[in-house]
Design a protein around this motif. Structure first.
Motif, PDB file in Angstrom:
ATOM      1  N   ALA A 279     -11.068  -0.890  12.738  1.00 48.92           N
ATOM      2  CA  ALA A 279     -10.704   0.089  11.714  1.00 48.92           C
ATOM      3  C   ALA A 279     -11.702   1.238  11.687  1.00 48.92           C
ATOM      4  O   ALA A 279     -11.326   2.406  11.528  1.00 48.92           O
ATOM      5  N   ILE A 280     -12.984   0.919  11.833  1.00 52.95           N
ATOM      6  CA  ILE A 280     -14.015   1.963  11.877  1.00 52.95           C
ATOM      7  C   ILE A 280     -13.769   2.898  13.055  1.00 52.95           C
ATOM      8  O   ILE A 280     -13.847   4.125  12.928  1.00 52.95           O
ATOM      9  N   SER A 281     -13.457   2.332  14.212  1.00 49.21           N
ATOM     10  CA  SER A 281     -13.193   3.152  15.396  1.00 49.21           C
ATOM     11  C   SER A 281     -12.006   4.082  15.164  1.00 49.21           C
ATOM     12  O   SER A 281     -12.021   5.248  15.575  1.00 49.21           O
ATOM     13  N   ALA A 282     -10.974   3.563  14.490  1.00 47.88           N
ATOM     14  CA  ALA A 282      -9.788   4.378  14.217  1.00 47.88           C
ATOM     15  C   ALA A 282     -10.127   5.553  13.309  1.00 47.88           C
ATOM     16  O   ALA A 282      -9.577   6.653  13.471  1.00 47.88           O
ATOM     17  N   VAL A 283     -11.032   5.326  12.373  1.00 50.03           N
ATOM     18  CA  VAL A 283     -11.445   6.404  11.478  1.00 50.03           C
ATOM     19  C   VAL A 283     -12.320   7.417  12.207  1.00 50.03           C
ATOM     20  O   VAL A 283     -12.125   8.634  12.092  1.00 50.03           O
ATOM     21  N   VAL A 284     -13.276   6.928  12.975  1.00 53.34           N
ATOM     22  CA  VAL A 284     -14.200   7.828  13.676  1.00 53.34           C
ATOM     23  C   VAL A 284     -13.435   8.741  14.636  1.00 53.34           C
ATOM     24  O   VAL A 284     -13.779   9.926  14.793  1.00 53.34           O
ATOM     25  N   GLU A 285     -12.380   8.226  15.256  1.00 56.04           N
ATOM     26  CA  GLU A 285     -11.586   9.038  16.185  1.00 56.04           C
ATOM     27  C   GLU A 285     -10.970  10.245  15.503  1.00 56.04           C
ATOM     28  O   GLU A 285     -10.666  11.254  16.153  1.00 56.04           O
ATOM     29  N   ARG A 286     -10.771  10.167  14.201  1.00 51.72           N
ATOM     30  CA  ARG A 286     -10.140  11.264  13.455  1.00 51.72           C
ATOM     31  C   ARG A 286     -11.139  12.299  12.957  1.00 51.72           C
ATOM     32  O   ARG A 286     -10.738  13.293  12.345  1.00 51.72           O
ATOM     33  N   LEU A 287     -12.426  12.053  13.188  1.00 50.59           N
ATOM     34  CA  LEU A 287     -13.454  12.934  12.643  1.00 50.59           C
ATOM     35  C   LEU A 287     -13.908  13.969  13.664  1.00 50.59           C
ATOM     36  O   LEU A 287     -13.981  13.678  14.869  1.00 50.59           O
TER      37      LEU A 287
ATOM     38  N   SER B 122      -3.242   7.215  -2.682  1.00 49.11           N
ATOM     39  CA  SER B 122      -3.807   7.393  -1.346  1.00 49.11           C
ATOM     40  C   SER B 122      -4.006   8.883  -1.133  1.00 49.11           C
ATOM     41  O   SER B 122      -3.793   9.702  -2.033  1.00 49.11           O
ATOM     42  N   GLY B 123      -4.433   9.250   0.073  1.00 49.22           N
ATOM     43  CA  GLY B 123      -4.567  10.655   0.396  1.00 49.22           C
ATOM     44  C   GLY B 123      -5.529  11.383  -0.520  1.00 49.22           C
ATOM     45  O   GLY B 123      -6.550  10.846  -0.949  1.00 49.22           O
ATOM     46  N   ALA B 124      -5.190  12.635  -0.855  1.00 42.15           N
ATOM     47  CA  ALA B 124      -6.085  13.513  -1.610  1.00 42.15           C
ATOM     48  C   ALA B 124      -6.462  12.931  -2.965  1.00 42.15           C
ATOM     49  O   ALA B 124      -7.610  13.055  -3.412  1.00 42.15           O
ATOM     50  N   GLU B 125      -5.512  12.282  -3.635  1.00 42.39           N
ATOM     51  CA  GLU B 125      -5.795  11.713  -4.961  1.00 42.39           C
ATOM     52  C   GLU B 125      -6.823  10.597  -4.874  1.00 42.39           C
ATOM     53  O   GLU B 125      -7.758  10.516  -5.681  1.00 42.39           O
ATOM     54  N   ALA B 126      -6.686   9.732  -3.885  1.00 44.89           N
ATOM     55  CA  ALA B 126      -7.648   8.640  -3.701  1.00 44.89           C
ATOM     56  C   ALA B 126      -9.007   9.185  -3.287  1.00 44.89           C
ATOM     57  O   ALA B 126     -10.049   8.725  -3.775  1.00 44.89           O
ATOM     58  N   VAL B 127      -9.019  10.157  -2.391  1.00 48.02           N
ATOM     59  CA  VAL B 127     -10.280  10.745  -1.936  1.00 48.02           C
ATOM     60  C   VAL B 127     -11.016  11.368  -3.120  1.00 48.02           C
ATOM     61  O   VAL B 127     -12.234  11.190  -3.270  1.00 48.02           O
ATOM     62  N   GLU B 128     -10.303  12.084  -3.958  1.00 44.07           N
ATOM     63  CA  GLU B 128     -10.935  12.714  -5.121  1.00 44.07           C
ATOM     64  C   GLU B 128     -11.582  11.678  -6.033  1.00 44.07           C
ATOM     65  O   GLU B 128     -12.703  11.862  -6.525  1.00 44.07           O
ATOM     66  N   ALA B 129     -10.883  10.553  -6.249  1.00 45.82           N
ATOM     67  CA  ALA B 129     -11.425   9.503  -7.111  1.00 45.82           C
ATOM     68  C   ALA B 129     -12.697   8.900  -6.518  1.00 45.82           C
ATOM     69  O   ALA B 129     -13.679   8.652  -7.231  1.00 45.82           O
ATOM     70  N   MET B 130     -12.702   8.669  -5.208  1.00 41.00           N
ATOM     71  CA  MET B 130     -13.876   8.079  -4.564  1.00 41.00           C
ATOM     72  C   MET B 130     -15.046   9.057  -4.523  1.00 41.00           C
ATOM     73  O   MET B 130     -16.200   8.675  -4.758  1.00 41.00           O
TER      74      MET B 130
ATOM     75  N   LEU C  65       0.835  -1.201   0.000  1.00 35.55           N
ATOM     76  CA  LEU C  65       0.000   0.000   0.000  1.00 35.55           C
ATOM     77  C   LEU C  65       0.871   1.252   0.000  1.00 35.55           C
ATOM     78  O   LEU C  65       1.998   1.246   0.476  1.00 35.55           O
ATOM     79  N   VAL C  66       0.313   2.334  -0.533  1.00 33.84           N
ATOM     80  CA  VAL C  66       0.979   3.624  -0.434  1.00 33.84           C
ATOM     81  C   VAL C  66       0.162   4.507   0.504  1.00 33.84           C
ATOM     82  O   VAL C  66      -1.057   4.492   0.479  1.00 33.84           O
ATOM     83  N   GLY C  67       0.832   5.252   1.363  1.00 37.41           N
ATOM     84  CA  GLY C  67       0.138   6.178   2.231  1.00 37.41           C
ATOM     85  C   GLY C  67      -0.527   5.537   3.431  1.00 37.41           C
ATOM     86  O   GLY C  67      -0.393   4.339   3.683  1.00 37.41           O
ATOM     87  N   ASP C  68      -1.263   6.355   4.163  1.00 42.35           N
ATOM     88  CA  ASP C  68      -1.940   5.967   5.394  1.00 42.35           C
ATOM     89  C   ASP C  68      -3.392   5.625   5.077  1.00 42.35           C
ATOM     90  O   ASP C  68      -4.202   6.508   4.789  1.00 42.35           O
ATOM     91  N   TYR C  69      -3.727   4.342   5.145  1.00 44.61           N
ATOM     92  CA  TYR C  69      -5.067   3.887   4.771  1.00 44.61           C
ATOM     93  C   TYR C  69      -6.140   4.506   5.670  1.00 44.61           C
ATOM     94  O   TYR C  69      -7.160   5.013   5.178  1.00 44.61           O
ATOM     95  N   VAL C  70      -5.942   4.467   6.981  1.00 43.21           N
ATOM     96  CA  VAL C  70      -6.948   4.997   7.906  1.00 43.21           C
ATOM     97  C   VAL C  70      -7.151   6.488   7.673  1.00 43.21           C
ATOM     98  O   VAL C  70      -8.290   6.985   7.656  1.00 43.21           O
ATOM     99  N   ALA C  71      -6.072   7.226   7.475  1.00 43.36           N
ATOM    100  CA  ALA C  71      -6.192   8.664   7.221  1.00 43.36           C
ATOM    101  C   ALA C  71      -6.964   8.926   5.936  1.00 43.36           C
ATOM    102  O   ALA C  71      -7.800   9.841   5.875  1.00 43.36           O
ATOM    103  N   THR C  72      -6.698   8.130   4.909  1.00 50.22           N
ATOM    104  CA  THR C  72      -7.411   8.296   3.635  1.00 50.22           C
ATOM    105  C   THR C  72      -8.900   8.048   3.809  1.00 50.22           C
ATOM    106  O   THR C  72      -9.739   8.823   3.326  1.00 50.22           O
ATOM    107  N   MET C  73      -9.255   6.969   4.532  1.00 47.44           N
ATOM    108  CA  MET C  73     -10.669   6.659   4.711  1.00 47.44           C
ATOM    109  C   MET C  73     -11.365   7.697   5.584  1.00 47.44           C
ATOM    110  O   MET C  73     -12.547   8.021   5.369  1.00 47.44           O
ATOM    111  N   ALA C  74     -10.647   8.255   6.560  1.00 47.07           N
ATOM    112  CA  ALA C  74     -11.226   9.323   7.371  1.00 47.07           C
ATOM    113  C   ALA C  74     -11.529  10.540   6.504  1.00 47.07           C
ATOM    114  O   ALA C  74     -12.584  11.181   6.640  1.00 47.07           O
ATOM    115  N   ASP C  75     -10.619  10.860   5.585  1.00 49.86           N
ATOM    116  CA  ASP C  75     -10.836  11.994   4.688  1.00 49.86           C
ATOM    117  C   ASP C  75     -11.994  11.730   3.731  1.00 49.86           C
ATOM    118  O   ASP C  75     -12.737  12.650   3.372  1.00 49.86           O
ATOM    119  N   VAL C  76     -12.150  10.472   3.310  1.00 51.45           N
ATOM    120  CA  VAL C  76     -13.289  10.115   2.450  1.00 51.45           C
ATOM    121  C   VAL C  76     -14.600  10.349   3.186  1.00 51.45           C
ATOM    122  O   VAL C  76     -15.534  10.965   2.655  1.00 51.45           O
TER     123      VAL C  76
END
Length: 427
Positions: free
Chosen positions: A285-293, A370-378, A244-255
């Motif tokens: 994993a969901i908990s890790a994402v929610v903590e960042r929101l 990952s990151g902004a590029e992945a978020v934009e695609a999703m 993987l490239v980048g931080d998966y949890v951070a990317t999903m939190a941004d999504v």
């Protein structure tokens, strides 16, 4: 139609992985309808033999039989013990006895585990029921699945031998079919190498009795965006393991944050449940994402309880207007119910399944972006959901019918073998 005796391997229904459960339930559901009076022994990683008590199967006798790689070699569930029992005739061991008496052994390898990508031990476990079927001289049917990748010489040789020794083999997408042909070799009987679709397309969604059903049905008029966050990818080890490239949890939190900012209500859907929420559990994993929101985003979230079964999870996903996930069978639950979906993938298998529905361009590769590029695609996928929904309405009913029909075809083949028609290995 006539009952038959079958063993089903590689689809442990009670292990907490709703994708693997979806595979097993889909197969059992179709057999129950198409071959009433059958006896179905589904191998899992439990202990002993347990009769199904769900009341789900009206026409067939369904039981679960424990099998596993275990250092407790003396236990009847141990593949080492099963192997010894087969050499002695097999009747003293529950699994060996059922294999010996079966009309065929159906094996699906968890859909995507017939590979050495997950290590030698996992490949040995996935290969064990295939080897047992061949030792017993019973027809081995490789149900629609992914083949490979095989990164070791020993892994590829094992796969070639097992594929060539099978009576029938299906791949679940065009790319896997090409790999299946390579493994089978030029001398293989092409009539018994078949291109199919993932059997989970056939799983019927079921509305849960849990209060979550009313909660989802009562969500406000905003678009409902379903999100699956995989516990398999949440820690640093996934970067090395899957590239993987980048931080998966951070990317999903941004999504999630971007979807909320777009006006959506987000439904978080776990698809793998580990007791206690550890390991590869999606809830962790969901908990890790929610903590960042921020709190404002958390107020627009609904989390689906992880204890729902595969059919109930599929119903929840079917209520969404759009869905994104890293667990492939979570996205299949969306596509098969004609919910526009995006896959944030860590392997090539997701591309093949999405291509089956004509939406391969809605796969975002976590090994490349990952990151902004992945978020934009999703988020772009979310924005184009109406057009995708139109395409899925046209294409998906045929895919769902193929998922059911291929299992019916397999049952017809098994009945023919039972009547004594000539049967040999594929190659």
């Amino acid at each position: 139609m006539g009952g038959i005796q079958l063993c089903l391997a590689g689809a442990s229904i009670g292990n907490g992985n709703r994708g693997v459960e979806a595979l097993g339930r889909s197969v059992l559901d179709v057999i129950d309808v198409q071959a009433p009076g059958s006896r179905l022994s589904a191998f899992d990683d439990g202990w002993g033999v347990r009769v199904d008590t769900s009341g789900r199967y009206q026409g067939s006798e369904v039981e679960f039989v424990g099998v596993r790689l275990s250092r407790r070699w003396h236990r009847p569930e141990s593949w080492a013990q099963i192997r010894v029992a087969q050499r002695l005739g097999g009747l003293g061991n529950p699994a060996a006895r059922r294999i010996a008496r079966s009309d065929a052994v159906l094996d699906i390898s968890g859909g995507d585990s017939f590979t050495d990508l997950y290590g030698e031990t996992r490949l040995r476990s996935v290969s064990a029921p295939k080897e047992a079927a061949l030792r017993a001289g019973r027809p081995l049917v490789l149900l629609p699945q992914t083949y490979g990748p095989f990164n070791t010489v020993s892994g590829r040789r094992l796969a070639e031998r097992l594929v060539r020794s099978a009576a029938l083999a299906y791949a679940r997408d065009p790319a896997s079919y090409e790999r299946l042909l390579e493994l089978a070799g030029s001398s293989a009987d092409p009539a018994r190498l078949r291109s199919g679709v993932d059997v989970a397309f056939a799983l019927e969604p079921r509305r849960p009795s849990h209060p979550i059903a009313e909660l989802i049905e009562g969500l406000p008029g905003a678009p409902v965006a379903g999100v699956n966050i995989s516990g398999l990818l949440r820690d640093a080890a996934a970067i090395e393991r899957f590239g993987l490239v980048g931080d998966y949890v951070a990317t999903m939190a941004d999504v999630v944050r971007s979807l909320v900012d777009s006006g959506a209500h987000v439904v978080l859907v776990p698809h793998v449940h580990v007791p206690g929420g550890g390991g590869e559990s999606d809830i962790a994993a969901i908990s890790a994402v929610v903590e960042r929101l921020p709190e404002s985003a958390r107020q627009r979230l609904t989390v689906v309880p992880s204890e729902l079964d595969a059919a109930e999870m599929k119903w929840c996903i079917a209520q969404c207007d759009w869905f994104v996930g890293s667990r492939m069978h979570a996205t299949i639950a969306a596509l098969s119910t004609r919910v526009p979906a995006c896959g944030y993938a860590y392997s090539d298998k997701t591309h093949g399944v999405f291509d089956t529905c004509g939406v391969g361009h809605h796969v975002v590769d976590a090994r490349r972006v990952s990151g902004a590029e992945a978020v934009e695609a999703m988020v772009t996928s979310f924005a184009t959901r109406d057009a995708v929904k139109h395409d899925l309405d046209i294409r998906v009913p045929e895919v769902v019918e193929r998922a059911r029909q291929q299992l019916t075809d397999i049952l017809d083949d098994v009945r023919a073998w039972k009547k004594g028609l000539t049967l040999g290995a594929i190659a």
